[in-house]
Design a protein around this motif. Structure first.
Motif, PDB file in Angstrom:
ATOM      1  N   ILE A   1      -2.076  -1.675   8.012  1.00  0.00           N
ATOM      2  CA  ILE A   1      -3.046  -2.520   8.613  1.00  0.00           C
ATOM      3  C   ILE A   1      -3.809  -1.706   9.397  1.00  0.00           C
ATOM      4  CG2 ILE A   1      -3.557  -4.562   9.963  1.00  0.00           C
ATOM      5  CD1 ILE A   1      -0.912  -5.681   8.744  1.00  0.00           C
TER       6      ILE A   1
ATOM      7  N   ARG B   1      -6.703   0.482   8.214  1.00  0.00           N
ATOM      8  CA  ARG B   1      -7.612  -0.467   7.452  1.00  0.00           C
ATOM      9  C   ARG B   1      -9.032  -0.852   8.556  1.00  0.00           C
ATOM     10  NH1 ARG B   1      -5.826  -4.027   2.409  1.00  0.00           N
ATOM     11  NH2 ARG B   1      -4.789  -2.490   1.217  1.00  0.00           N
ATOM     12  N   LEU B   2      -8.280  -0.972   9.637  1.00  0.00           N
ATOM     13  CA  LEU B   2      -9.099  -1.526  10.828  1.00  0.00           C
ATOM     14  C   LEU B   2     -10.244  -0.354  11.377  1.00  0.00           C
ATOM     15  CD1 LEU B   2      -6.237  -3.226  12.936  1.00  0.00           C
ATOM     16  CD2 LEU B   2      -7.892  -4.546  11.207  1.00  0.00           C
TER      17      LEU B   2
ATOM     18  N   GLU C   1       0.537  -1.146   0.144  1.00  0.00           N
ATOM     19  CA  GLU C   1      -0.033  -0.130   0.127  1.00  0.00           C
ATOM     20  C   GLU C   1       0.662   1.572   0.030  1.00  0.00           C
ATOM     21  OE1 GLU C   1      -3.605   1.862   2.561  1.00  0.00           O
ATOM     22  OE2 GLU C   1      -3.742  -0.355   1.900  1.00  0.00           O
TER      23      GLU C   1
ATOM     24  N   TYR D   1       0.955 -10.573   5.899  1.00  0.00           N
ATOM     25  CA  TYR D   1      -0.015 -10.806   4.903  1.00  0.00           C
ATOM     26  C   TYR D   1      -1.467 -10.332   5.339  1.00  0.00           C
ATOM     27  CZ  TYR D   1       3.210 -13.735   2.518  1.00  0.00           C
ATOM     28  OH  TYR D   1       4.202 -14.010   1.737  1.00  0.00           O
ATOM     29  N   PHE D   2      -2.213  -9.636   4.774  1.00  0.00           N
ATOM     30  CA  PHE D   2      -3.441  -8.852   5.153  1.00  0.00           C
ATOM     31  C   PHE D   2      -4.204  -8.745   4.157  1.00  0.00           C
ATOM     32  CE2 PHE D   2      -6.332  -5.645   6.696  1.00  0.00           C
ATOM     33  CZ  PHE D   2      -6.606  -5.955   7.930  1.00  0.00           C
ATOM     34  N   ASP D   3      -5.558  -9.249   4.224  1.00  0.00           N
ATOM     35  CA  ASP D   3      -6.468  -9.206   2.860  1.00  0.00           C
ATOM     36  C   ASP D   3      -5.890  -9.478   1.331  1.00  0.00           C
ATOM     37  OD1 ASP D   3      -8.494  -8.618   4.360  1.00  0.00           O
ATOM     38  OD2 ASP D   3      -8.575  -6.464   4.171  1.00  0.00           O
ATOM     39  N   GLY D   4      -4.824 -10.477   1.639  1.00  0.00           N
ATOM     40  CA  GLY D   4      -4.311 -11.030   0.290  1.00  0.00           C
ATOM     41  C   GLY D   4      -3.090  -9.905  -0.075  1.00  0.00           C
ATOM     42  N   GLU D   5      -2.632  -9.044   0.716  1.00  0.00           N
ATOM     43  CA  GLU D   5      -1.547  -8.212   0.394  1.00  0.00           C
ATOM     44  C   GLU D   5      -0.421  -8.328   1.503  1.00  0.00           C
ATOM     45  OE1 GLU D   5      -2.920  -4.226  -1.552  1.00  0.00           O
ATOM     46  OE2 GLU D   5      -4.455  -4.552   0.147  1.00  0.00           O
TER      47      GLU D   5
END
Length: 69
Positions: free
Chosen positions: A60, A63-64, A32, A49-53
């Protein structure tokens, strides 16, 4: 994301070509925030690895959604 970059510094020594340790350096970028003007390279253990990224903790956290109590 894993990227290989050329970090040649024009050291003034005879060029070692592909055997130079600065020629193919492995670096890790957050998927990102890697689009920012000044790239910040991470250690491979600082990305998750978070949401496929592959993201840094700051991205991260952005996005929360915080629970309002």
């Amino acid at each position: 994301m894993r990227v290989v970059v050329n970090e040649c510094v024009d050291c003034g020594l005879p060029c070692l070509g592909s055997s130079c340790p600065k020629k193919n350096v492995v670096r890790y970028l957050c998927d990102e925030c890697e689009e920012e003007e000044e790239l910040y390279y991470f250690d491979g253990e600082e990305l998750y690895y978070f949401d496929g990224e592959e993201l840094c903790l700051n991205c991260i956290e952005e996005r929360l959604e915080k629970v309002e109590g």
